[in-house]
Design a protein around this motif. Structure first.
Motif, mmCIF file in Angstrom:
data_model
loop_
_atom_site.group_PDB
_atom_site.id
_atom_site.type_symbol
_atom_site.label_atom_id
_atom_site.label_comp_id
_atom_site.label_asym_id
_atom_site.label_seq_id
_atom_site.Cartn_x
_atom_site.Cartn_y
_atom_site.Cartn_z
ATOM 1 N N PRO A 1 61.435 62.992 73.288
ATOM 2 C CA PRO A 1 62.768 62.386 73.450
ATOM 3 C C PRO A 1 63.767 63.033 72.499
ATOM 4 O O PRO A 1 63.387 63.572 71.449
ATOM 5 C CB PRO A 1 62.534 60.908 73.070
ATOM 6 C CG PRO A 1 61.059 60.699 73.181
ATOM 7 C CD PRO A 1 60.427 62.006 72.846
ATOM 8 N N VAL A 2 65.042 62.991 72.844
ATOM 9 C CA VAL A 2 66.088 63.459 71.933
ATOM 10 C C VAL A 2 66.083 62.542 70.713
ATOM 11 O O VAL A 2 65.999 61.321 70.850
ATOM 12 C CB VAL A 2 67.467 63.437 72.623
ATOM 13 C CG1 VAL A 2 68.567 63.834 71.640
ATOM 14 C CG2 VAL A 2 67.459 64.369 73.831
ATOM 15 N N PRO A 3 66.127 63.098 69.499
ATOM 16 C CA PRO A 3 66.045 62.250 68.292
ATOM 17 C C PRO A 3 67.265 61.354 68.101
ATOM 18 O O PRO A 3 68.340 61.591 68.650
ATOM 19 C CB PRO A 3 65.932 63.269 67.151
ATOM 20 C CG PRO A 3 66.533 64.516 67.698
ATOM 21 C CD PRO A 3 66.211 64.523 69.157
ATOM 22 N N ARG A 4 67.071 60.302 67.295
ATOM 23 C CA ARG A 4 68.129 59.344 66.984
ATOM 24 C C ARG A 4 68.842 59.759 65.696
ATOM 25 O O ARG A 4 68.269 60.420 64.842
ATOM 26 C CB ARG A 4 67.549 57.933 66.741
ATOM 27 C CG ARG A 4 66.612 57.423 67.797
ATOM 28 C CD ARG A 4 66.057 56.054 67.401
ATOM 29 N NE ARG A 4 65.463 56.016 66.076
ATOM 30 C CZ ARG A 4 64.224 56.409 65.802
ATOM 31 N NH1 ARG A 4 63.442 56.866 66.763
ATOM 32 N NH2 ARG A 4 63.760 56.342 64.574
ATOM 33 N N LEU A 5 70.092 59.326 65.551
ATOM 34 C CA LEU A 5 70.782 59.452 64.273
ATOM 35 C C LEU A 5 70.415 58.297 63.365
ATOM 36 O O LEU A 5 70.312 58.447 62.143
ATOM 37 C CB LEU A 5 72.302 59.474 64.492
ATOM 38 C CG LEU A 5 72.891 60.790 65.006
ATOM 39 C CD1 LEU A 5 74.335 60.594 65.422
ATOM 40 C CD2 LEU A 5 72.777 61.889 63.948
ATOM 41 N N ASP A 6 70.204 57.131 63.947
ATOM 42 C CA ASP A 6 69.861 55.919 63.209
ATOM 43 C C ASP A 6 68.366 55.900 62.902
ATOM 44 O O ASP A 6 67.540 56.176 63.768
ATOM 45 C CB ASP A 6 70.233 54.687 64.041
ATOM 46 C CG ASP A 6 70.312 53.417 63.211
ATOM 47 O OD1 ASP A 6 69.436 53.214 62.355
ATOM 48 O OD2 ASP A 6 71.236 52.620 63.445
ATOM 49 N N SER A 7 68.007 55.554 61.685
ATOM 50 C CA SER A 7 66.595 55.501 61.314
ATOM 51 C C SER A 7 65.876 54.312 61.944
ATOM 52 O O SER A 7 64.655 54.294 62.031
ATOM 53 C CB SER A 7 66.445 55.435 59.786
ATOM 54 O OG SER A 7 67.124 54.291 59.277
#
Length: 442
Positions: free
Chosen positions: A303-309
């Protein structure tokens, strides 16, 4: 040509045509599309209705097979496919054709932003009068993401999926696992470990470049509780700084270089010049073309990574795509509607070989998967592919931000990546311009 110039040109064109467009029909004077004869009358009189469909997929990657199949079965309604490139210049070409009454009967929208602009210009047909096809029942509840003012101006026809492509050989050599949930900080770490001389860790298309911004703002809101712009959200700064660091350490290309060279990022990935590619499922039409893109490595997916942890805050671009509209000015609306229903319910199946999986519940998904992989199944990591296509339950968004906001945001982050302003100045400029835009729309 910049998006801002494109928008200005189209606005001027729409204004010029505004007084006369109501009487226009699709097609030039020599085309059968200029006839006002209904499909049933046309068929009865022995004439053939001719439709032209505009889309962004190369004809050889499925569209030609689709129209050939239809034309063989429907001698009274013949369809011709016109390809336009889904970039600024290509979309301007389509919009100009629509606004000037050139031959366009059906057309594919690849973003909610583009659709909204065409609805506002009066060139996309409101489908409310057609009651013989339940769009939401066929395609699912996320179809509503494509509504404009609560109405449907077309049908989303494919499952739209965006993900990260990996050269699995390079991944294994670096001792890295295929992630199923990760952040941009993780992506930065992977890219640093995967880069080498004459090889980037990550490349990505400019069209999907700001997807992570929209992911975060879809969750947090484009505006704050007081109605002011939220483009200075801390995650915007995280995105700017993370990518800037990656550009400086050469784990991803400098944006200036990518803009000036028009980098063919999918070709670079398939040639082994990058270990990761941030793109959508349309790349299958390139990765399955072993003649022009020979490779020996297996491809894995994440999946495309998140900016939010926080994993719970993750929202990925996707859902449904390839939104097909009927030109509101065509004289052959009913014939176009007949074709569109057939196309959406499985007629588009040949496009699956290029990564476009039909969205309709009436389409054969198993056949689509067979076409997707073809003879190249052994060159893909199947478990990770099935995960990103069918098992990943991350919520999705469809980009429908006004074009003006897309443009102002892009202009400011380009200044940042070109070294013309710092993070704080960039965020402040985005907010200022966004607030000014919102004042003009009240």
């Amino acid at each position: 040509m910049t998006k801002r110039k494109n928008t200005m040109m189209l606005g001027a064109l729409a204004l010029t045509l505004g007084l006369t467009a109501c009487g226009n029909t699709s097609g030039d004077s020599s085309s059968s599309n200029s006839s006002t004869t209904s499909p049933s009358t046309t068929a009865a009189s022995g004439k053939v209705v001719k439709l032209k469909m505009w889309g962004g997929v190369p004809p050889e990657s499925g569209p030609q097979a689709v129209v050939d199949d239809w034309n063989k079965k429907n001698p009274d309604i013949q369809v011709e496919y016109e390809r336009y490139v889904n970039d600024d210049a290509g979309n301007l070409k389509l919009d100009t054709a629509l606004l000037t009454g050139q031959s366009v009967d059906l057309f594919v929208n690849y973003s909610g932003t583009a659709l909204k602009k065409r609805v506002d210009a009066g060139v996309a047909l409101d489908l409310s009068s057609y009651t013989d096809y339940n769009i939401e029942q066929k395609m699912g509840s996320t179809t509503k993401d494509w509504q404009v003012n609560g109405k449907y101006y077309g049908i989303p026809t494919v499952k739209s999926t965006f993900f990260v492509w990996f050269n699995k050989e390079m991944l294994d050599q670096a001792g890295l696992k295929v992630p199923t949930s990760w952040t941009w900080k993780d992506m930065q770490d992977y890219a640093t470990k995967l880069k080498a001389d004459k090889r980037f860790g990550l490349v990505q298309h400019l069209e999907s470049f700001p997807d992570s911004l929209d992911s975060a703002l879809t969750h947090d809101g484009y505006t704050k509780k007081d109605g002011s712009s939220n483009l200075d959200n801390p995650l915007m700064g995280t995105w700017l700084d993370t990518l800037n660091t990656m550009m400086k350490d050469k784990s991803t290309p400098m944006l200036g270089e990518q803009l000036t060279t028009k980098m063919p990022v999918e070709t670079m990935f398939l040639k082994g010049e990058s270990a990761m590619l941030n793109a959508g499922s349309w790349i299958f039409r390139n990765s399955n073309n072993m003649k022009d893109n020979p490779r020996t490595f297996k491809i894995a997916f994440a999946p495309v990574p998140r900016l939010d942890s926080n994993e719970q805050n993750g929202i990925g671009r996707g859902g449904l795509g390839d939104f097909v509209s009927i030109n509101a000015k065509t004289a052959n609306k009913d014939a176009a509607w007949k074709f569109l229903k057939w196309y959406a319910d499985g007629g588009l199946l040949p496009l699956a070989s290029g990564g476009r999986i039909p969205a309709s519940k009436d389409a054969n998904v198993e056949d689509a998967l067979k076409l997707l992989l073809g003879e190249n199944e052994s060159t893909y990591d199947i478990p990770s592919l099935k995960y990103v296509l069918f098992e990943n339950k991350t919520p999705t968004f469809t980009r429908n931000l006004p074009q003006q906001v897309m443009d102002l945001r892009r202009e400011e982050y380009e200044k940042f990546f070109l070294g013309k302003q710092d993070t704080a100045t960039t965020l402040a400029a985005m907010v200022k311009r966004h607030n000014e835009f919102m004042k003009t729309t009240k």
